[in-house]
Design a protein around this motif. Structure first.
Motif, PDB file in Angstrom:
ATOM      1  N   ASP A 180      87.277   0.827 -36.103  1.00  0.00           N
ATOM      2  CA  ASP A 180      86.421  -0.146 -35.511  1.00  0.00           C
ATOM      3  C   ASP A 180      86.983   0.107 -33.455  1.00  0.00           C
ATOM      4  O   ASP A 180      86.958  -0.410 -32.610  1.00  0.00           O
ATOM      5  CB  ASP A 180      87.043  -1.348 -35.680  1.00  0.00           C
ATOM      6  N   TRP A 181      87.571   2.126 -33.624  1.00  0.00           N
ATOM      7  CA  TRP A 181      87.770   1.874 -32.283  1.00  0.00           C
ATOM      8  C   TRP A 181      86.865   1.465 -30.806  1.00  0.00           C
ATOM      9  O   TRP A 181      88.094   1.197 -29.921  1.00  0.00           O
ATOM     10  CB  TRP A 181      88.639   3.402 -32.437  1.00  0.00           C
ATOM     11  N   LYS A 182      85.698   1.200 -31.200  1.00  0.00           N
ATOM     12  CA  LYS A 182      85.181   1.472 -30.259  1.00  0.00           C
ATOM     13  C   LYS A 182      85.326  -0.371 -30.033  1.00  0.00           C
ATOM     14  O   LYS A 182      85.174  -0.227 -28.499  1.00  0.00           O
ATOM     15  CB  LYS A 182      83.200   1.403 -30.350  1.00  0.00           C
ATOM     16  N   ASP A 183      85.618  -1.108 -31.017  1.00  0.00           N
ATOM     17  CA  ASP A 183      85.515  -2.650 -30.799  1.00  0.00           C
ATOM     18  C   ASP A 183      86.088  -3.116 -29.989  1.00  0.00           C
ATOM     19  O   ASP A 183      87.052  -4.277 -29.402  1.00  0.00           O
ATOM     20  CB  ASP A 183      84.996  -3.502 -31.711  1.00  0.00           C
ATOM     21  N   ASP A 184      87.607  -2.631 -31.342  1.00  0.00           N
ATOM     22  CA  ASP A 184      88.729  -3.270 -31.533  1.00  0.00           C
ATOM     23  C   ASP A 184      89.874  -2.138 -30.536  1.00  0.00           C
ATOM     24  O   ASP A 184      89.670  -1.065 -29.992  1.00  0.00           O
ATOM     25  CB  ASP A 184      89.707  -2.259 -32.323  1.00  0.00           C
ATOM     26  N   LEU A 185      90.847  -3.367 -30.090  1.00  0.00           N
ATOM     27  CA  LEU A 185      90.670  -2.884 -28.377  1.00  0.00           C
ATOM     28  C   LEU A 185      92.643  -1.276 -28.302  1.00  0.00           C
ATOM     29  O   LEU A 185      92.511  -0.625 -27.895  1.00  0.00           O
ATOM     30  CB  LEU A 185      92.251  -4.308 -26.890  1.00  0.00           C
ATOM     31  N   ARG A 186      93.136  -2.414 -30.120  1.00  0.00           N
ATOM     32  CA  ARG A 186      94.302  -1.127 -30.607  1.00  0.00           C
ATOM     33  C   ARG A 186      93.558   0.282 -30.789  1.00  0.00           C
ATOM     34  O   ARG A 186      94.754   1.032 -30.194  1.00  0.00           O
ATOM     35  CB  ARG A 186      95.114  -1.781 -31.377  1.00  0.00           C
ATOM     36  N   GLN A 187      93.075  -0.341 -31.907  1.00  0.00           N
ATOM     37  CA  GLN A 187      92.334   1.543 -31.790  1.00  0.00           C
ATOM     38  C   GLN A 187      91.742   2.228 -30.916  1.00  0.00           C
ATOM     39  O   GLN A 187      92.297   3.556 -30.255  1.00  0.00           O
ATOM     40  CB  GLN A 187      91.831   1.452 -32.704  1.00  0.00           C
ATOM     41  N   GLY A 188      91.492   1.748 -29.533  1.00  0.00           N
ATOM     42  CA  GLY A 188      91.201   2.531 -28.348  1.00  0.00           C
ATOM     43  C   GLY A 188      92.006   2.872 -28.208  1.00  0.00           C
ATOM     44  O   GLY A 188      91.313   4.070 -27.463  1.00  0.00           O
ATOM     45  N   ILE A 189      92.942   2.857 -28.085  1.00  0.00           N
ATOM     46  CA  ILE A 189      94.057   2.695 -27.339  1.00  0.00           C
ATOM     47  C   ILE A 189      94.678   3.470 -27.904  1.00  0.00           C
ATOM     48  O   ILE A 189      94.583   4.856 -27.240  1.00  0.00           O
ATOM     49  CB  ILE A 189      95.436   2.176 -26.839  1.00  0.00           C
ATOM     50  N   LEU A 190      95.094   4.094 -29.119  1.00  0.00           N
ATOM     51  CA  LEU A 190      95.585   5.212 -29.951  1.00  0.00           C
ATOM     52  C   LEU A 190      94.351   6.207 -29.733  1.00  0.00           C
ATOM     53  O   LEU A 190      95.771   6.973 -29.950  1.00  0.00           O
ATOM     54  CB  LEU A 190      95.517   4.537 -31.797  1.00  0.00           C
ATOM     55  N   VAL A 191      93.271   5.981 -30.132  1.00  0.00           N
ATOM     56  CA  VAL A 191      92.242   6.607 -29.985  1.00  0.00           C
ATOM     57  C   VAL A 191      92.380   7.742 -28.196  1.00  0.00           C
ATOM     58  O   VAL A 191      92.282   9.045 -28.918  1.00  0.00           O
ATOM     59  CB  VAL A 191      90.809   6.428 -30.337  1.00  0.00           C
ATOM     60  N   ASP A 192      92.238   6.828 -27.564  1.00  0.00           N
ATOM     61  CA  ASP A 192      92.548   7.386 -26.096  1.00  0.00           C
ATOM     62  C   ASP A 192      93.865   8.218 -25.416  1.00  0.00           C
ATOM     63  O   ASP A 192      93.925   9.358 -25.112  1.00  0.00           O
ATOM     64  CB  ASP A 192      92.914   6.258 -25.142  1.00  0.00           C
ATOM     65  N   LEU A 193      94.778   7.556 -26.628  1.00  0.00           N
ATOM     66  CA  LEU A 193      96.256   8.615 -26.282  1.00  0.00           C
ATOM     67  C   LEU A 193      96.593   9.800 -27.182  1.00  0.00           C
ATOM     68  O   LEU A 193      97.107  11.007 -26.214  1.00  0.00           O
ATOM     69  CB  LEU A 193      97.417   7.644 -27.028  1.00  0.00           C
ATOM     70  N   TYR A 194      95.463  10.157 -28.617  1.00  0.00           N
ATOM     71  CA  TYR A 194      95.947  11.353 -29.251  1.00  0.00           C
ATOM     72  C   TYR A 194      94.392  11.945 -28.541  1.00  0.00           C
ATOM     73  O   TYR A 194      94.452  13.451 -28.678  1.00  0.00           O
ATOM     74  CB  TYR A 194      95.095  10.998 -30.546  1.00  0.00           C
TER      75      TYR A 194
END
Length: 272
Positions: free
Chosen positions: A49-63
């Protein structure tokens, strides 16, 4: 530094092929658009859910920016895998506790770089050169550690303190039940009646104490002393009022001994 995960210990070690396999690195290097790389990283890290979940989106951007930095600097597959795992381990240690731990995390980061820049098998491998270590350190400081508090705020749980006191020798207070809360209104009247009864008993005790001989004698002494002081004060006030009346009478030319309202002076009749 206290940790929320019991038994979790962070020690620098070699991280080649820990998180990214050779096939993963090849797929990342062959990806043409940033969206493809982000989707690939989300699949590897199981962030559905990285496109909708804020935390998962931040992790994807970090990596994503981590591997992008490796691609821009021409890292090999081994270097890319190790570099990705270094940032991942640093982030996991940073968010492992809600308390401030920036200094231990940075020391852990330097230890991980050392494990991948010095040839000392099996504890470390000479994977990065001195110049590459400087670039990696500069990048980590300017990106992750510069926003360290933001990552802490986003990924660490809130700490709440539940304080309970126990007194030795006293019975424990029973926990309130739903029935007690429902009958709280009915119990309110009973509490008021109980309060009135206690108040009446307290007044009866007070009256009983005042009726004792010692209290009566003390009350008589106080009353006598107060009566004398009041009488003296009254006499002093009367004398002051009398002196003021005499002074006013002298100024007006009338006798102060005459009772009743003063008479107006007689006027002589004018001749015709």
């Amino acid at each position: 530094m206290p940790s929320l995960a019991e038994g979790k210990n962070f020690k620098p070690k070699v991280l080649v092929w820990t998180d990214l396999t050779l096939d993963n690195v090849v797929d990342i290097q062959r990806s043409e658009t940033p969206e493809d790389v982000q989707s690939l990283l989300a699949d590897i890290l199981h962030l559905k859910d990285w496109k909708d979940d804020l935390r998962q989106g931040i992790l994807v951007d970090l990596y994503f920016y981590t591997v992008q930095f490796g691609k821009e600097n021409g890292f090999t597959a081994e270097q890319m895998s190790a570099w990705f795992s270094i940032i991942k381990c640093v982030h996991e240690m940073a968010v492992d506790t809600p308390y401030g731990n920036v200094e231990p995390v940075f020391e852990y980061f330097k230890g991980l770089l050392l494990c991948h820049s010095v040839k000392r098998p099996p504890y470390s491998v000479a994977l990065f050169s001195v110049d590459q270590v400087k670039k990696l350190t500069t990048y980590a400081v300017n990106t992750y550690f510069r926003h360290f508090k933001m990552y802490k705020y986003t990924f660490t749980p809130k700490v709440r303190l539940d304080l309970s006191l126990k007194y030795i020798g006293l019975p424990e207070t029973p926990e309130p039940s739903e029935v007690d809360e429902a009958d709280q209104g009915a119990d309110g009247g009973a509490e008021e009646v109980t309060s009135d009864v206690e108040k009446t008993e307290a007044e009866a005790i007070t009256v009983q104490e005042e009726d004792t001989p010692a209290v009566k004698e003390l009350k008589a002494i106080i009353t006598s002393a107060l009566s004398e002081q009041v009488q003296q004060l009254k006499t002093s006030v009367d004398q002051q009022l009398k002196a003021q009346d005499e002074e006013i009478a002298v100024k007006m030319g009338i006798s102060a001994d005459v009772s009743g309202p003063p008479k107006s002076p007689k006027t002589k009749k004018r001749g015709k």
